[in-house]
Design a protein around this motif. Sequence first.
Motif, PDB file in Angstrom:
ATOM      1  N   TRP A 126      34.445  31.548   0.774  1.00  0.00           N
ATOM      2  CA  TRP A 126      35.432  31.001   1.690  1.00  0.00           C
ATOM      3  C   TRP A 126      35.210  31.506   3.117  1.00  0.00           C
ATOM      4  O   TRP A 126      34.999  30.731   4.060  1.00  0.00           O
ATOM      5  CB  TRP A 126      36.837  31.382   1.199  1.00  0.00           C
ATOM      6  CG  TRP A 126      37.949  30.595   1.810  1.00  0.00           C
ATOM      7  CD1 TRP A 126      37.868  29.785   2.911  1.00  0.00           C
ATOM      8  CD2 TRP A 126      39.309  30.550   1.370  1.00  0.00           C
ATOM      9  NE1 TRP A 126      39.089  29.238   3.176  1.00  0.00           N
ATOM     10  CE2 TRP A 126      39.999  29.692   2.250  1.00  0.00           C
ATOM     11  CE3 TRP A 126      40.012  31.158   0.322  1.00  0.00           C
ATOM     12  CZ2 TRP A 126      41.360  29.430   2.113  1.00  0.00           C
ATOM     13  CZ3 TRP A 126      41.356  30.893   0.189  1.00  0.00           C
ATOM     14  CH2 TRP A 126      42.023  30.022   1.078  1.00  0.00           C
ATOM     15  N   LEU A 127      35.234  32.832   3.290  1.00  0.00           N
ATOM     16  CA  LEU A 127      35.198  33.396   4.639  1.00  0.00           C
ATOM     17  C   LEU A 127      33.817  33.301   5.259  1.00  0.00           C
ATOM     18  O   LEU A 127      33.676  33.117   6.462  1.00  0.00           O
ATOM     19  CB  LEU A 127      35.658  34.856   4.613  1.00  0.00           C
ATOM     20  CG  LEU A 127      37.000  35.116   3.933  1.00  0.00           C
ATOM     21  CD1 LEU A 127      37.373  36.578   4.019  1.00  0.00           C
ATOM     22  CD2 LEU A 127      38.096  34.248   4.539  1.00  0.00           C
ATOM     23  N   ASP A 128      32.776  33.471   4.434  1.00  0.00           N
ATOM     24  CA  ASP A 128      31.430  33.451   4.997  1.00  0.00           C
ATOM     25  C   ASP A 128      30.848  32.049   5.003  1.00  0.00           C
ATOM     26  O   ASP A 128      30.202  31.640   5.952  1.00  0.00           O
ATOM     27  CB  ASP A 128      30.521  34.402   4.200  1.00  0.00           C
ATOM     28  CG  ASP A 128      29.209  34.656   4.921  1.00  0.00           C
ATOM     29  OD1 ASP A 128      29.252  35.321   5.973  1.00  0.00           O
ATOM     30  OD2 ASP A 128      28.160  34.161   4.464  1.00  0.00           O
ATOM     31  N   LEU A 151      40.236  34.121  10.433  1.00  0.00           N
ATOM     32  CA  LEU A 151      39.692  34.525   9.139  1.00  0.00           C
ATOM     33  C   LEU A 151      39.218  33.327   8.313  1.00  0.00           C
ATOM     34  O   LEU A 151      38.174  33.360   7.692  1.00  0.00           O
ATOM     35  CB  LEU A 151      40.775  35.307   8.392  1.00  0.00           C
ATOM     36  CG  LEU A 151      40.373  36.046   7.123  1.00  0.00           C
ATOM     37  CD1 LEU A 151      39.172  36.939   7.363  1.00  0.00           C
ATOM     38  CD2 LEU A 151      41.546  36.841   6.601  1.00  0.00           C
ATOM     39  N   ARG A 175      30.039  33.805  13.680  1.00  0.00           N
ATOM     40  CA  ARG A 175      31.463  34.042  13.829  1.00  0.00           C
ATOM     41  C   ARG A 175      31.720  34.664  15.189  1.00  0.00           C
ATOM     42  O   ARG A 175      31.180  35.708  15.509  1.00  0.00           O
ATOM     43  CB  ARG A 175      31.975  34.951  12.725  1.00  0.00           C
ATOM     44  CG  ARG A 175      33.483  35.085  12.703  1.00  0.00           C
ATOM     45  CD  ARG A 175      33.964  35.877  11.508  1.00  0.00           C
ATOM     46  NE  ARG A 175      33.597  35.252  10.246  1.00  0.00           N
ATOM     47  CZ  ARG A 175      34.255  34.229   9.702  1.00  0.00           C
ATOM     48  NH1 ARG A 175      35.299  33.716  10.306  1.00  0.00           N
ATOM     49  NH2 ARG A 175      33.863  33.713   8.550  1.00  0.00           N
ATOM     50  N   GLY A 212      32.621  29.082   4.350  1.00  0.00           N
ATOM     51  CA  GLY A 212      33.564  28.008   4.648  1.00  0.00           C
ATOM     52  C   GLY A 212      33.777  27.030   3.503  1.00  0.00           C
ATOM     53  O   GLY A 212      34.082  25.859   3.743  1.00  0.00           O
ATOM     54  N   ALA A 248      36.627  39.143   8.329  1.00  0.00           N
ATOM     55  CA  ALA A 248      35.880  38.498   7.233  1.00  0.00           C
ATOM     56  C   ALA A 248      34.850  39.475   6.665  1.00  0.00           C
ATOM     57  O   ALA A 248      34.731  39.638   5.448  1.00  0.00           O
ATOM     58  CB  ALA A 248      35.191  37.232   7.741  1.00  0.00           C
ATOM     59  N   GLU A 249      34.141  40.143   7.557  1.00  0.00           N
ATOM     60  CA  GLU A 249      33.138  41.113   7.125  1.00  0.00           C
ATOM     61  C   GLU A 249      33.792  42.270   6.366  1.00  0.00           C
ATOM     62  O   GLU A 249      33.297  42.697   5.312  1.00  0.00           O
ATOM     63  CB  GLU A 249      32.413  41.638   8.372  1.00  0.00           C
ATOM     64  CG  GLU A 249      31.243  42.550   8.102  1.00  0.00           C
ATOM     65  CD  GLU A 249      30.680  43.114   9.403  1.00  0.00           C
ATOM     66  OE1 GLU A 249      29.574  42.726   9.762  1.00  0.00           O
ATOM     67  OE2 GLU A 249      31.366  43.922  10.082  1.00  0.00           O
TER      68      GLU A 249
END
Lengths: 268, 216
Positions: B103-105, A238, A231, B107, B46-47
């Motif tokens: 989702w965030l980590d 996000l 990332r 995808g 996200a983290e």
Amino acid sequence: LATVRSATAGAVVMDKPTAYGDATSYNNFYEFGTDKADPARNASRLKTRPWTVQVEGEVLKPATFDLDALLKLAPLEERIYRLRCVEAWSMVIPWVGYPLADLLRRVQPTGNARFVQFETLADPKQMPFVGSRSLEWPYVEGLRLDEAMHPLTLLALGMYGEVLPNQNGAPVRLVVPWKYGFKSAKSIVRIRLVEKQPATAWVKAARQEYGFYSNVNPQVDHPRWSQASERRIGEDGLFARKRPTLMFNGYEAQVGQLYAGMDLQRNF
Amino acid sequence: MTLRMVALDRALRPAWVRRLAWLLCLLPLLLWIVRGVQGELGVNPAETLVRGTGIWTLRMLCVVLAVTPLRQWAGLASIASWRRMLGLFAFFYAVLHLLAYAWLDQGLELPAIARDIAKRPFVLVGFAAAVLMLPLALTSFNRAIRALGARRWKLLHRLVYLIGPLGLLHFFWIRSAKHREGEVLVYAAIMLVLLAARPLYQWHQRRAPARRVMSA
């Protein structure tokens, strides 16, 4: 800091630099705490002057350099490097410095020198978390001599045109752009040229998880997470997909030959 | 039981107090939304969300495991009726955690998620804990209790004694990657006390029947 843009191949990537505020408030610097917001909070206690770096070991001319000597040792260049953390996030940082090789040539490594060991400040009075059991102190990192002499291996004294903020490893740090971030030792006080591969802090802490080489490699996962993607801080939204990680962090053309014939799965 | 505890127990009884507790349980989510709208979820949002939802799952598990000891040892009988709500909140944060991870980590790439679960023990343990919460959440309404029968329902819901430690192990494994076990030990100590309080209470009751009469 007065600088010229580096002309070295690969030294200036075209990626958009990370916002200064992000690069200075999201740091891994365990001497100041293990949370990534800790260093920005706690590093103001670090005194960066007077500061000396001792260069010793397998060299003909061991020497101690103070900060002014380091600042004048070679012309300062601006380099824009990708920074890939082992935790699967990345930034793009405009560093100010010169190749470590410029410093190493001054002290004239002997024929016995095969590795370079970097030792960073470990003063509990200035660094509240030195002594915590997460790592052995002082923090030790190391490179093979040919890696250390590579033109992309940078001794950095500044970033974003200014002197290094304390939380980013002031006053002098290493930047090895094709390796995970923890290989680039911060707040260096001693550089020692040695015959044997140094026992580095993270290898001592968890040999199965952190290798001596720690080259950025999307094909070799960390035991707890994938290294295939990352990332980009501040840029990848996000809900955006993480971007694919590049072999040697995108510096394969420049550094690939250092590892020709090596099994990178084993020498991770 | 002291008079102060009796008063506290009475104070906790009204329905509006329970509604307040419900709102408090929702507060972490509301704060993430507010911070998210303001763009203040930190440098790596996200983290922040993956970790935040994870730690709140663990906290809610501790809270729900505290209900029985508080009832038994402190005489707070009124909060027994909160247990379902608290348990469902633990499940709610676990779902958010799973969603944030997927989702965030990851995808939302299902094959990648499946590979990740199969490959990494700490992910597998966390996933297992979340899956084990599902039957508890699905049988949390009165009709399910009647359909199962109280004994079987109770037996099923003892799964929480496994879910808590699994969540803890999941947290320990990720933190031990960088030798940061301090916080994990705090949660482990809390959970140990909460779990040990149950057999200790049984033992205490058997040994001192006279005291039970007095407190009743």
